[in-house]
Design an enzyme around this catalytic site. Sequence first.
Site, short mmCIF file in Angstrom:
data_model
loop_
_atom_site.label_atom_id
_atom_site.label_comp_id
_atom_site.label_asym_id
_atom_site.label_seq_id
_atom_site.Cartn_x
_atom_site.Cartn_y
_atom_site.Cartn_z
N GLY A 12 0.78 -1.23 0.00
CA GLY A 12 0.00 0.00 0.00
C GLY A 12 0.81 1.28 0.00
O GLY A 12 0.32 2.32 0.42
N SER A 13 2.03 1.21 -0.51
CA SER A 13 2.81 2.46 -0.51
C SER A 13 2.20 3.49 -1.47
O SER A 13 2.23 4.69 -1.20
CB SER A 13 4.29 2.20 -0.83
OG SER A 13 4.45 1.73 -2.14
N ASN A 14 1.61 3.02 -2.57
CA ASN A 14 0.91 3.97 -3.45
C ASN A 14 -0.33 4.53 -2.76
O ASN A 14 -0.60 5.73 -2.88
CB ASN A 14 0.50 3.28 -4.76
CG ASN A 14 1.61 3.27 -5.78
OD1 ASN A 14 1.92 4.30 -6.37
ND2 ASN A 14 2.23 2.12 -5.95
N LEU A 85 -5.07 -7.15 -6.62
CA LEU A 85 -4.82 -8.32 -7.45
C LEU A 85 -6.05 -9.01 -8.04
O LEU A 85 -5.92 -9.87 -8.90
CB LEU A 85 -4.01 -9.36 -6.65
CG LEU A 85 -2.65 -8.86 -6.15
CD1 LEU A 85 -1.89 -9.99 -5.48
CD2 LEU A 85 -1.83 -8.28 -7.30
N ASN A 102 -6.57 1.86 -12.66
CA ASN A 102 -5.56 0.97 -12.10
C ASN A 102 -4.18 1.46 -12.54
O ASN A 102 -4.05 2.15 -13.55
CB ASN A 102 -5.78 -0.45 -12.68
CG ASN A 102 -4.76 -1.44 -12.18
OD1 ASN A 102 -4.48 -1.52 -10.98
ND2 ASN A 102 -4.17 -2.22 -13.09
N HIS A 104 -0.44 -0.11 -13.55
CA HIS A 104 0.30 -1.35 -13.86
C HIS A 104 1.78 -0.97 -13.96
O HIS A 104 2.13 0.02 -14.60
CB HIS A 104 -0.21 -1.92 -15.19
CG HIS A 104 0.43 -3.22 -15.53
ND1 HIS A 104 0.05 -4.41 -14.92
CD2 HIS A 104 1.45 -3.54 -16.36
CE1 HIS A 104 0.80 -5.39 -15.38
NE2 HIS A 104 1.65 -4.89 -16.25
N ASP A 145 -5.97 -5.69 -17.31
CA ASP A 145 -5.01 -4.79 -17.95
C ASP A 145 -5.36 -4.39 -19.38
O ASP A 145 -4.48 -4.08 -20.17
CB ASP A 145 -3.60 -5.42 -17.94
CG ASP A 145 -3.12 -5.67 -16.52
OD1 ASP A 145 -3.49 -4.89 -15.61
OD2 ASP A 145 -2.37 -6.64 -16.31
N GLU A 174 5.68 5.85 -10.11
CA GLU A 174 4.30 5.76 -9.59
C GLU A 174 4.04 6.87 -8.58
O GLU A 174 3.01 7.55 -8.64
CB GLU A 174 4.08 4.39 -8.93
CG GLU A 174 4.18 3.27 -9.94
CD GLU A 174 3.90 1.89 -9.35
OE1 GLU A 174 3.46 1.04 -10.12
OE2 GLU A 174 4.14 1.66 -8.16
C1 GRF Z 1 2.86 -1.24 -7.70
O1 GRF Z 1 4.06 -1.38 -8.40
C2 GRF Z 1 1.69 -1.25 -8.65
O2 GRF Z 1 1.97 -0.71 -9.89
C3 GRF Z 1 1.43 -2.71 -8.80
O3 GRF Z 1 1.68 -3.28 -7.54
C4 GRF Z 1 2.60 -2.46 -6.82
C5 GRF Z 1 1.95 -2.11 -5.51
O4 GRF Z 1 2.84 -1.49 -4.63
N1 GRF Z 1 0.13 -2.95 -9.37
P1 GRF Z 1 2.30 -0.81 -3.31
O5 GRF Z 1 1.41 -1.85 -2.62
O6 GRF Z 1 1.54 0.41 -3.67
O7 GRF Z 1 3.51 -0.54 -2.48
#
Ligand code: GRF
Length: 190
Positions: A12-14, A85, A102, A104, A145, A174
Amino acid sequence: MTNIAIFASGSGSNAENIATYFKDNSECGVKLILSNKIDAFVHERAKKLCIPSFTFTKAEFDDGVEIVEILREYEIDFIVLAGFLLKVSKPILDAYPGRIVNIHPALLPKHGGKGMYGDRVHQAVLDAGETESGITIHYINEHYDEGSIIFQASCNVETGDNAETLAARVHELEYLHFPHVIESLLKEHK
Ligand code: GRF
């Protein structure tokens, strides 16, 4: 106020980066985090950010009814998948037409599809001998995708890269771009 829900299956870093980006924004913000994994680290991040987070089963996700109810309860306008996922089920797609995006971690249409997530994507890029990788932000449709592409940014694949070093470079892209792209989409959807 435009309310965002983030779906994430892992670290969940994003999710954290996006929530932090919108933290002081009076027009939009991350109101809810949902995951299919009870032990995903994204729940810890949600706690720290004071954002409610819930876990659902795959059956609940496929059925969609309860999840759409929660999304309505939190007045969610827009859904962001960030490291999520599962394939989005029809009831959820129908409830949020054109409002689910999403990210990718490669340059689609290459290196995507079922089973292509996380380090598998980066390893596929390396195995194919690509000189470039990057990120693709796209709308979600009923196929993995394959929704229309909104934004891409690329980075070099360096000699000596492994899946981990490449993933780190892609993650930087990202963090840099995803919140801005979401912000401009929200303006368009107003
Ligand atoms: C990211 O690289 C995203 O593009 C992919 O999974 C990764 C998730 O990373 N779908 P995080 O959980 O946001 O750290």
